[in-house]
Structures are given as structure tokens and as C-alpha cells.
Write a protein that holds these residues in place. Sequence first.
Motif, mmCIF file in Angstrom:
data_model
loop_
_atom_site.group_PDB
_atom_site.id
_atom_site.type_symbol
_atom_site.label_atom_id
_atom_site.label_comp_id
_atom_site.label_asym_id
_atom_site.label_seq_id
_atom_site.Cartn_x
_atom_site.Cartn_y
_atom_site.Cartn_z
ATOM 1 N N ASP A 60 6.572 6.461 5.739
ATOM 2 C CA ASP A 60 7.202 6.096 4.469
ATOM 3 C C ASP A 60 7.567 4.624 4.445
ATOM 4 O OD1 ASP A 60 6.982 8.609 3.428
ATOM 5 O OD2 ASP A 60 8.988 9.247 4.050
ATOM 6 N N CYS A 61 8.220 4.150 5.517
ATOM 7 C CA CYS A 61 8.634 2.748 5.568
ATOM 8 C C CYS A 61 7.440 1.815 5.586
ATOM 9 C CB CYS A 61 9.508 2.498 6.799
ATOM 10 S SG CYS A 61 11.076 3.362 6.765
ATOM 11 N N GLU A 62 6.382 2.219 6.299
ATOM 12 C CA GLU A 62 5.175 1.399 6.342
ATOM 13 C C GLU A 62 4.557 1.306 4.951
ATOM 14 O OE1 GLU A 62 0.848 1.328 8.635
ATOM 15 O OE2 GLU A 62 2.498 2.518 9.430
ATOM 16 N N THR A 63 4.570 2.431 4.244
ATOM 17 C CA THR A 63 4.042 2.435 2.880
ATOM 18 C C THR A 63 4.865 1.531 1.974
ATOM 19 O OG1 THR A 63 3.173 4.677 3.134
ATOM 20 C CG2 THR A 63 3.517 3.883 0.891
ATOM 21 N N PHE A 64 6.186 1.591 2.112
ATOM 22 C CA PHE A 64 7.059 0.721 1.324
ATOM 23 C C PHE A 64 6.690 -0.738 1.548
ATOM 24 C CE2 PHE A 64 10.745 3.983 1.530
ATOM 25 C CZ PHE A 64 10.180 4.703 0.495
ATOM 26 N N ALA A 65 6.514 -1.120 2.805
ATOM 27 C CA ALA A 65 6.230 -2.517 3.133
ATOM 28 C C ALA A 65 4.893 -2.955 2.552
ATOM 29 C CB ALA A 65 6.248 -2.716 4.652
ATOM 30 N N TYR A 66 3.852 -2.148 2.744
ATOM 31 C CA TYR A 66 2.528 -2.540 2.267
ATOM 32 C C TYR A 66 2.467 -2.554 0.741
ATOM 33 C CZ TYR A 66 0.537 -2.532 6.937
ATOM 34 O OH TYR A 66 0.246 -2.845 8.234
ATOM 35 N N GLU A 67 3.075 -1.578 0.102
ATOM 36 C CA GLU A 67 3.068 -1.559 -1.359
ATOM 37 C C GLU A 67 3.870 -2.732 -1.917
ATOM 38 O OE1 GLU A 67 4.088 2.079 -3.217
ATOM 39 O OE2 GLU A 67 2.661 3.269 -2.068
ATOM 40 N N THR A 68 5.010 -3.044 -1.291
ATOM 41 C CA THR A 68 5.806 -4.186 -1.734
ATOM 42 C C THR A 68 5.003 -5.471 -1.621
ATOM 43 O OG1 THR A 68 7.875 -3.120 -1.036
ATOM 44 C CG2 THR A 68 7.932 -5.504 -1.351
ATOM 45 N N GLY A 69 4.378 -5.678 -0.475
ATOM 46 C CA GLY A 69 3.587 -6.892 -0.282
ATOM 47 C C GLY A 69 2.424 -6.993 -1.236
ATOM 48 N N ASP A 70 1.702 -5.889 -1.418
ATOM 49 C CA ASP A 70 0.533 -5.911 -2.307
ATOM 50 C C ASP A 70 0.936 -6.183 -3.756
ATOM 51 O OD1 ASP A 70 -1.163 -5.453 -0.208
ATOM 52 O OD2 ASP A 70 -1.337 -3.293 -0.550
ATOM 53 N N LYS A 71 2.022 -5.570 -4.221
ATOM 54 C CA LYS A 71 2.467 -5.772 -5.602
ATOM 55 C C LYS A 71 2.972 -7.196 -5.813
ATOM 56 C CE LYS A 71 1.907 -1.551 -7.304
ATOM 57 N NZ LYS A 71 1.079 -1.222 -8.482
ATOM 58 N N LEU A 72 3.716 -7.724 -4.851
ATOM 59 C CA LEU A 72 4.169 -9.115 -4.940
ATOM 60 C C LEU A 72 2.971 -10.058 -5.005
ATOM 61 C CD1 LEU A 72 7.094 -9.072 -2.342
ATOM 62 C CD2 LEU A 72 7.345 -9.784 -4.724
ATOM 63 N N ALA A 73 2.013 -9.824 -4.133
ATOM 64 C CA ALA A 73 0.831 -10.687 -4.086
ATOM 65 C C ALA A 73 0.046 -10.625 -5.392
ATOM 66 C CB ALA A 73 -0.055 -10.283 -2.914
ATOM 67 N N HIS A 74 -0.093 -9.424 -5.934
ATOM 68 C CA HIS A 74 -0.831 -9.268 -7.196
ATOM 69 C C HIS A 74 -0.123 -9.996 -8.328
ATOM 70 C CE1 HIS A 74 -3.427 -7.395 -10.185
ATOM 71 N NE2 HIS A 74 -2.343 -7.084 -10.881
ATOM 72 N N ALA A 75 1.206 -9.911 -8.364
ATOM 73 C CA ALA A 75 1.962 -10.535 -9.452
ATOM 74 C C ALA A 75 1.888 -12.053 -9.398
ATOM 75 C CB ALA A 75 3.412 -10.076 -9.410
ATOM 76 N N TYR A 76 1.807 -12.604 -8.190
ATOM 77 C CA TYR A 76 1.913 -14.052 -8.048
ATOM 78 C C TYR A 76 0.629 -14.702 -7.525
ATOM 79 C CZ TYR A 76 6.721 -12.766 -8.878
ATOM 80 O OH TYR A 76 7.867 -12.231 -9.436
ATOM 81 N N GLN A 77 -0.488 -14.046 -7.798
ATOM 82 C CA GLN A 77 -1.816 -14.633 -7.603
ATOM 83 C C GLN A 77 -2.067 -15.083 -6.160
ATOM 84 O OE1 GLN A 77 -3.273 -14.219 -10.590
ATOM 85 N NE2 GLN A 77 -1.232 -13.650 -11.312
ATOM 86 N N THR A 78 -1.748 -14.224 -5.214
ATOM 87 C CA THR A 78 -1.943 -14.590 -3.816
ATOM 88 C C THR A 78 -2.293 -13.343 -3.011
ATOM 89 O OG1 THR A 78 -0.929 -15.778 -1.947
ATOM 90 C CG2 THR A 78 0.518 -14.341 -3.254
ATOM 91 N N LYS A 79 -2.239 -13.427 -1.711
ATOM 92 C CA LYS A 79 -2.460 -12.257 -0.861
ATOM 93 C C LYS A 79 -1.227 -12.056 0.018
ATOM 94 C CE LYS A 79 -4.719 -14.720 2.955
ATOM 95 N NZ LYS A 79 -5.911 -14.781 3.824
ATOM 96 N N ALA A 80 -1.036 -10.840 0.446
ATOM 97 C CA ALA A 80 0.125 -10.516 1.269
ATOM 98 C C ALA A 80 -0.190 -10.715 2.743
ATOM 99 C CB ALA A 80 0.565 -9.084 1.011
ATOM 100 N N ASN A 81 0.791 -11.202 3.472
ATOM 101 C CA ASN A 81 0.675 -11.383 4.923
ATOM 102 C C ASN A 81 1.669 -10.445 5.609
ATOM 103 O OD1 ASN A 81 -1.046 -14.060 5.218
ATOM 104 N ND2 ASN A 81 0.434 -14.415 3.581
ATOM 105 N N PHE A 82 1.205 -9.782 6.656
ATOM 106 C CA PHE A 82 2.065 -8.850 7.381
ATOM 107 C C PHE A 82 2.083 -9.233 8.864
ATOM 108 C CE2 PHE A 82 0.408 -6.646 3.698
ATOM 109 C CZ PHE A 82 1.547 -6.086 3.143
ATOM 110 N N LEU A 83 3.269 -9.166 9.454
ATOM 111 C CA LEU A 83 3.378 -9.451 10.880
ATOM 112 C C LEU A 83 2.721 -8.309 11.665
ATOM 113 C CD1 LEU A 83 7.011 -10.833 11.344
ATOM 114 C CD2 LEU A 83 4.919 -11.903 12.204
ATOM 115 N N PRO A 84 1.646 -8.569 12.388
ATOM 116 C CA PRO A 84 0.951 -7.498 13.110
ATOM 117 C C PRO A 84 1.630 -7.178 14.440
ATOM 118 C CG PRO A 84 -0.208 -9.562 13.435
ATOM 119 C CD PRO A 84 0.953 -9.869 12.505
#
Length: 306
Positions: free
Chosen positions: A140-164
Motif C-alpha cells: 500500500d505504501c509503495e503504491t502511495f509513493a509511486y502514484e504520488t510521484g507519477d501524478k506530480l510528474a504528469h501535472a508538472y511536465q516532468t518525470k518522477a525520481n525514486f530513491l532505489p
Amino acid sequence: MLRLARLYYVEGISQNQLAKREGISKATVSRMLSLARENGFVTITVNDGLRDANVLASQLHELYPEVQFTVVPTFQNNRSTILDKVALSTAYYLDDLVKNGDIIGFGSSEALKMIANHLTSKNVRDVVVLSLTGITTNSDCETFAYETGDKLAHAYQTKANFLPLPIVFDNVAAKELVEKEDLIRHLEKLGRLANIALISLDSIEDSPFLNQMNYFKDEQKQALIEAAVGDVLGHFIDANGAVVDPDLDERVVTTSLNNLKQKEHSIAAVHNVETVPTLKAALNAGYCNQVFIDQYSAQVLLDSHA
């Protein structure tokens, strides 16, 4: 259940005090209070109306002059509606705030995911979006993080970066070794430079990091429950905002609390009263300077200073 609800809501006895008096855990107290609300044993009737949202915001600003408060009118709404309204208010603010070249760091929570869901597309350039914490093993938490990043990136014309990286390492040496990698150093530097931070706040009872993942032995978990009021981006803190377990904190992959104090915009969204003690601790320590909060939680926060 009813006696606990009366002591908490009417007499103002804290959850910590109730747990000690009744010889039960804070988590049990929290669950019983939630059940009392959900089953209709607790209702709120205010003859002269809940304090006006703007009045609450002004009074909270007097207590915390460095913090901008937005109190969202949510009286008599259910919990899901309250979350949606707080998220929508925060999203509106972000849509106005974000500009070319901003670096937006984010945590992992349902509230942040909801905020990101409400964003609208904005024509900006060179915006960086990245997670401020490592990856959890909770789906659930992983989904929250990825969805948050993807939606932010889509809204602001960029891509999401995640700490691997995992959210917590077994030892500091292993963490320090991995952090020498060029990519990791680059992402962690961006996290430190982020001028906008969307921070996740959780009560100790509701912290998925503590309660829904197998990172902690029973004795360590119990020690955290007894000492901490909640977690801020994976940092377990006491009522003053101080880290309760420095050794653990060094092993957690997240931006530092001191770094949060330096952010131009360190934004917290609160949509339930259980999170108020964590918010209060974060405010006392200066970890957030902009707060979006539902009306009832705002009044509870204000009344806690009386």
C-alpha cells in the motif's frame, strides 16, 4: 468504549494518559475511539457552531507565527470526505505555487496520493519531482509513493525520481556504502535542495512504517510506541519533535529533519485528529511551515494549548 470516548472527547484526557490509566496500549485506545466514532457512539453537536475556519487559522498563526495555516471547513463530513477536501485545498495551493525550476520532494501517504490526484496540468519547465524516502516493503505504501510521484510528474511536465533504496538498513555501514553510488548521491542531493517538501505525518498508532512492516523486533516496536508520538517522513519523534531512537534514525533512508527546517515550503496535510500530536510536535520543532488541516483537527490543536 463509551467511557474512554467521554474521557477523551469531553474530559480532554490524552490517549497516552488513557492507556496508562487503563493498562492498555495507545494503539488499543486509538482503535476504540475510532470504533466509537464509526458506530455513532460519538457525535459532535455544537450549538453555536464550530469555530470559524478563518478564525482558527488566525489563532493558530498567532501560536506559530512562522507557519501559514489553511483550515478547511469540514464540520459534519465523514472521514473520506474530510480527506478529499483537505487534499483538494492543498492541491489548489500547489497548482498556484509551482513554477519553473522547482524541486518537489514528497513522502509516502494516502493524503499525499490524494493531493497528487487533484492536481491539474501546468505549463512549467525544468521541474524535478523525487521521493524523499527509500522504498518500503508494504504494498500500500509503495503504491502511495509511486502514484504520488507519477501524478506530480504528469501535472508538472516532468518525470518522477525514486530513491532505489530500502527505507531502512540493518546497519549504518551498509547504508553509507550504498550511498557512495553516484546516482544515490545525486538523488539525495536533490532531496536536500528541494524547495518544496510534501511531508507525511503519521500518529504512532497509524504509522505503516512501524505497524505494517516487519522491520522491528517486538521490544524495539514497544519502545517506539512508548516514546514516540508519531513519525515524520520515517523519523520517529517525541512530543518536542526530537528523535527517540538516534541509532535507528541513522539507518533510515530519508531526508534529515534539520533539512526540513530549511525548506522554503515544507507542507503538511492533516485530515484526522489522531495525527494532531504528531503535527504539534513537528510544529514545535519547526519541521513544517505550511499546514492544511481539517476544521475539527485545527480546533483540537488549538485547544491543546489552552
